[in-house]
Design an enzyme around this catalytic site. Sequence first.
Site, PDB file in Angstrom:
ATOM      1  N   CYS A   1       4.596  20.159  -0.993  1.00 53.49           N
ATOM      2  CA  CYS A   1       5.501  21.240  -1.361  1.00 53.49           C
ATOM      3  C   CYS A   1       6.839  20.699  -1.849  1.00 53.49           C
ATOM      4  CB  CYS A   1       5.792  22.223  -0.223  1.00 53.49           C
ATOM      5  SG  CYS A   1       4.337  22.969   0.488  1.00 53.49           S
TER       6      CYS A   1
ATOM      7  N   ARG B   1       4.507  17.030  -5.842  1.00 49.22           N
ATOM      8  CA  ARG B   1       4.438  17.202  -4.395  1.00 49.22           C
ATOM      9  C   ARG B   1       3.395  18.248  -3.989  1.00 49.22           C
ATOM     10  NH1 ARG B   1       8.908  15.087  -1.951  1.00 49.22           N
ATOM     11  NH2 ARG B   1       8.562  16.347  -0.113  1.00 49.22           N
TER      12      ARG B   1
ATOM     13  N   TRP C   1       1.668  23.056  -1.669  1.00 53.98           N
ATOM     14  CA  TRP C   1       0.428  22.359  -1.331  1.00 53.98           C
ATOM     15  C   TRP C   1      -0.007  22.998  -0.015  1.00 53.98           C
ATOM     16  CZ3 TRP C   1      -1.676  19.414   2.623  1.00 53.98           C
ATOM     17  CH2 TRP C   1      -2.811  18.654   2.285  1.00 53.98           C
TER      18      TRP C   1
ATOM     19  N   ASN D   1       8.980  23.592   3.289  1.00 53.27           N
ATOM     20  CA  ASN D   1       8.080  22.440   3.153  1.00 53.27           C
ATOM     21  C   ASN D   1       7.897  21.848   4.547  1.00 53.27           C
ATOM     22  OD1 ASN D   1       6.824  19.999   2.513  1.00 53.27           O
ATOM     23  ND2 ASN D   1       8.751  19.002   1.985  1.00 53.27           N
ATOM     24  N   GLY D   2       6.651  21.809   5.025  1.00 50.12           N
ATOM     25  CA  GLY D   2       6.409  21.278   6.377  1.00 50.12           C
ATOM     26  C   GLY D   2       5.422  22.160   7.113  1.00 50.12           C
TER      27      GLY D   2
ATOM     28  N   GLU E   1      -8.843  -0.305  -3.377  1.00 47.27           N
ATOM     29  CA  GLU E   1      -7.840   0.395  -4.184  1.00 47.27           C
ATOM     30  C   GLU E   1      -8.451   0.901  -5.504  1.00 47.27           C
ATOM     31  OE1 GLU E   1      -5.109   1.694  -3.708  1.00 47.27           O
ATOM     32  OE2 GLU E   1      -4.138   1.852  -5.653  1.00 47.27           O
TER      33      GLU E   1
ATOM     34  N   LYS F   1      -8.600   4.797  -6.612  1.00 42.59           N
ATOM     35  CA  LYS F   1      -8.055   5.306  -7.886  1.00 42.59           C
ATOM     36  C   LYS F   1      -9.084   6.192  -8.573  1.00 42.59           C
ATOM     37  CE  LYS F   1      -4.807   4.853  -7.376  1.00 42.59           C
ATOM     38  NZ  LYS F   1      -3.994   4.356  -6.364  1.00 42.59           N
TER      39      LYS F   1
ATOM     40  N   GLU G   1      -9.590   9.517  -6.698  1.00 44.13           N
ATOM     41  CA  GLU G   1      -8.424  10.406  -6.777  1.00 44.13           C
ATOM     42  C   GLU G   1      -8.360  11.165  -8.095  1.00 44.13           C
ATOM     43  OE1 GLU G   1      -4.695   8.536  -4.350  1.00 44.13           O
ATOM     44  OE2 GLU G   1      -5.353   7.385  -6.071  1.00 44.13           O
TER      45      GLU G   1
ATOM     46  N   HIS H   1     -25.549  -5.205   4.097  1.00 47.24           N
ATOM     47  CA  HIS H   1     -25.687  -4.439   5.336  1.00 47.24           C
ATOM     48  C   HIS H   1     -25.721  -2.936   5.086  1.00 47.24           C
ATOM     49  CE1 HIS H   1     -25.224  -8.156   7.532  1.00 47.24           C
ATOM     50  NE2 HIS H   1     -24.167  -8.425   6.782  1.00 47.24           N
TER      51      HIS H   1
ATOM     52  N   LYS I   1       1.538  13.936  -3.887  1.00 46.07           N
ATOM     53  CA  LYS I   1       2.036  12.564  -3.875  1.00 46.07           C
ATOM     54  C   LYS I   1       2.706  12.217  -2.570  1.00 46.07           C
ATOM     55  CE  LYS I   1       3.807   9.033  -6.627  1.00 46.07           C
ATOM     56  NZ  LYS I   1       2.561   8.294  -6.489  1.00 46.07           N
TER      57      LYS I   1
HETATM   58  C1  G6P Z   1      -0.674  10.180  -0.817  1.00 46.40           C
HETATM   59  C2  G6P Z   1      -0.529   9.683  -2.234  1.00 46.40           C
HETATM   60  C3  G6P Z   1      -0.965   8.226  -2.316  1.00 46.40           C
HETATM   61  C4  G6P Z   1      -0.167   7.387  -1.339  1.00 46.40           C
HETATM   62  C5  G6P Z   1      -0.257   7.939   0.084  1.00 46.40           C
HETATM   63  C6  G6P Z   1       0.753   7.267   0.990  1.00 46.40           C
HETATM   64  O1  G6P Z   1      -2.001  10.219  -0.467  1.00 46.40           O
HETATM   65  O2  G6P Z   1      -1.296  10.477  -3.115  1.00 46.40           O
HETATM   66  O3  G6P Z   1      -0.740   7.745  -3.625  1.00 46.40           O
HETATM   67  O4  G6P Z   1      -0.657   6.077  -1.344  1.00 46.40           O
HETATM   68  O5  G6P Z   1       0.064   9.332   0.087  1.00 46.40           O
HETATM   69  O6  G6P Z   1       2.042   7.608   0.554  1.00 46.40           O
HETATM   70  P1  G6P Z   1       3.308   6.720   0.751  1.00 46.40           P
HETATM   71  O7  G6P Z   1       4.399   7.472   0.044  1.00 46.40           O
HETATM   72  O8  G6P Z   1       3.553   6.652   2.234  1.00 46.40           O
HETATM   73  O9  G6P Z   1       3.069   5.397   0.173  1.00 46.40           O
END
Ligand code: G6P
Length: 614
Positions: free
Chosen positions: A2, A27, A75, A101-102, A487, A491, A494, A510, A609
């Site tokens: 949010c 956000r 969100w 937000n929260g 990672e 990606k 996501e 395994h 994010k």
């Molecule tokens: C969310 C974002 C990711 C990020 C993660 C941790 O899931 O979409 O891209 O890696 O949060 O966020 P931070 O700000 O703590 O790195």
Amino acid sequence: MCGIVGYIGRRKAYPILIKGLHRLEYRGYDSAGVALINSAGQLNVYKAKGKVSELEAFAADKDIDGSIGIAHTRWATHGEPNTQNAHPHYSESERLAIIHNGIIENYAVLKAGLMKEGYTFKSDTDTEVLVQLVEYTQVNKHVDLKTAVQLALQQVVGAYAIAILDKTHPDTLIAARKGSPLVVGIGEDEYFLASDATPIVEYTDRVIYIEDEEVVTLRLGEEVDITTIGNVQKTPEIKRLELSLSQLEKGGYPHFMLKEIFEQPRTLTDSMRGRVNVRQDNIALSGFIDNKDRFLNAKRIIITACGTSWHAGLIAMYAIEEFAQIPVEVEYSSEFRYRKPVINKDDVVIAISQSGETADTLAAIQLAKSKGAFIFSICNVVGASIPRMSDSGCYTHVGPEIGVASTKAFTAQVVALTMLALCIGREKKTISKEQFVSIVRELGQIPQKIERVLEQNTRIADFAKTFTYTQNFIYLGRGYNFPVALEGALKLKEISYIHAEGYPAAEMKHGPIALISHEMPVVVVAPHCGTYEKIVSNIQEIKARQGRVIAVVSEGDVQVRKIADYVIEVPATEECLTPLLTVIPLQLLAYHIAVVKGCDVDQPRNLAKSVTVE
Ligand code: G6P
């Protein structure tokens, strides 16, 4: 999670609020809304499901007059993303409107109490409970709005950044925070309010970061007033913003994510500036220098993070154990904070967070701090909650990362952590002078080497088309490149919504090997390093079962080239630095697959994010 924006001043509030919401859309973006008090004193609330553009379309023919307003991009946490649950929420009498937000954790109890008093609810949200509680307090305790907000927040368990409008006081905007970020911008005869500085930067560079449990009153013609929720007066500390407007724009790229991938040679140069001195073969990290003893005496280092930052932490485990010979544990913040971990006074806890606001990571360091551990954070957003709560740290300085999928923040985190591992190792003499010098010199070469990897962008875009209809991917790597496999898979998941799993290559036998067939593409991260021969065998095993192999290899590789279906080369470098190069093609691959699939790359579904709720 949010985004909130507020404005009070002499200009029209609506365009400022909408522009601010666009900046904060990273956000959360499942619904949006705005509340404005017009010159006739009416409090108008407009909301729409979907992105901010839907709200704009909805409000196009409405009364958007007013020089005071609040706006929100959501969100969803409580209640599905629909118009009813979108913010702002009115109070019972529709005199107040709130954005939040929260999460209000005790909202159910508070709601039951208010319902007994005859209050009715139009949404499923915890936020509506809060605005009703404020109004209830105001009416029943006969207090002004600020006092009502303070008293209501004293009853709240949870996290919040809120902003409230009262149509009977069109010259006042009240906001408060605990756990969720809030920044006030100070202009000429106007105030701005936002979850971060991005909606504010084009109007002013003077900001105040609101602290936990503070209530801020913004009134035209008056200084900013800050008290705690217990009504203790605070002195506002005005800071200068170091953020430019151009950093928030796409700069000719079709998506922020692509721009951020291509920015990496520069952002890593920025991360190393003043720290890595190639001419003197030296690394100076002030957060380490000032707290050397804590690191040298550490019996253990615990790394805590979420998502991509957790992957950077995993790479750091390899580097710190190799160079500094201190045992490292890498923890998901969400698990760490709840599993009653053993934390000692001589532990060093490293928190990694791009945003510096991730709720679980914040809670994890609160816990570690309460047990006396030393907290060092690696963070990108200057002044965010995590660095402020830490004893020391290192900013990554990559500028705002706007694409929801993290790219440039990841590589900078790896650089910061590698610098830290090298500094500890040099001080402990657990790394040889030659190796230290060689890695420092290589760090200096990394930006140019990334440029070379980026030159393969068009080719990666070409073969990405082959995978438009693929449902599953496996990513494999070993050693330093095992976290890169994780990672790469993250990606892809996501932004393209393709199911992808990352594994240490040897673990394939395994279980995952059962999935290999001609339909299963396997991305293998196989640069020249200690386990190269082993990973070549893993590739043979995949090929023997008709799997399609996309391999990331070192320039000049012969063996893998012969057997893989697609090969992407990265320049040779020190083993500990290979992730900085090998992750680049994986970022590009995910990006191009998502583009050909027509996905919303910068704002993938269901994600946000900054995860400020647990
Ligand atoms: C969310 C974002 C990711 C990020 C993660 C941790 O899931 O979409 O891209 O890696 O949060 O966020 P931070 O700000 O703590 O790195």
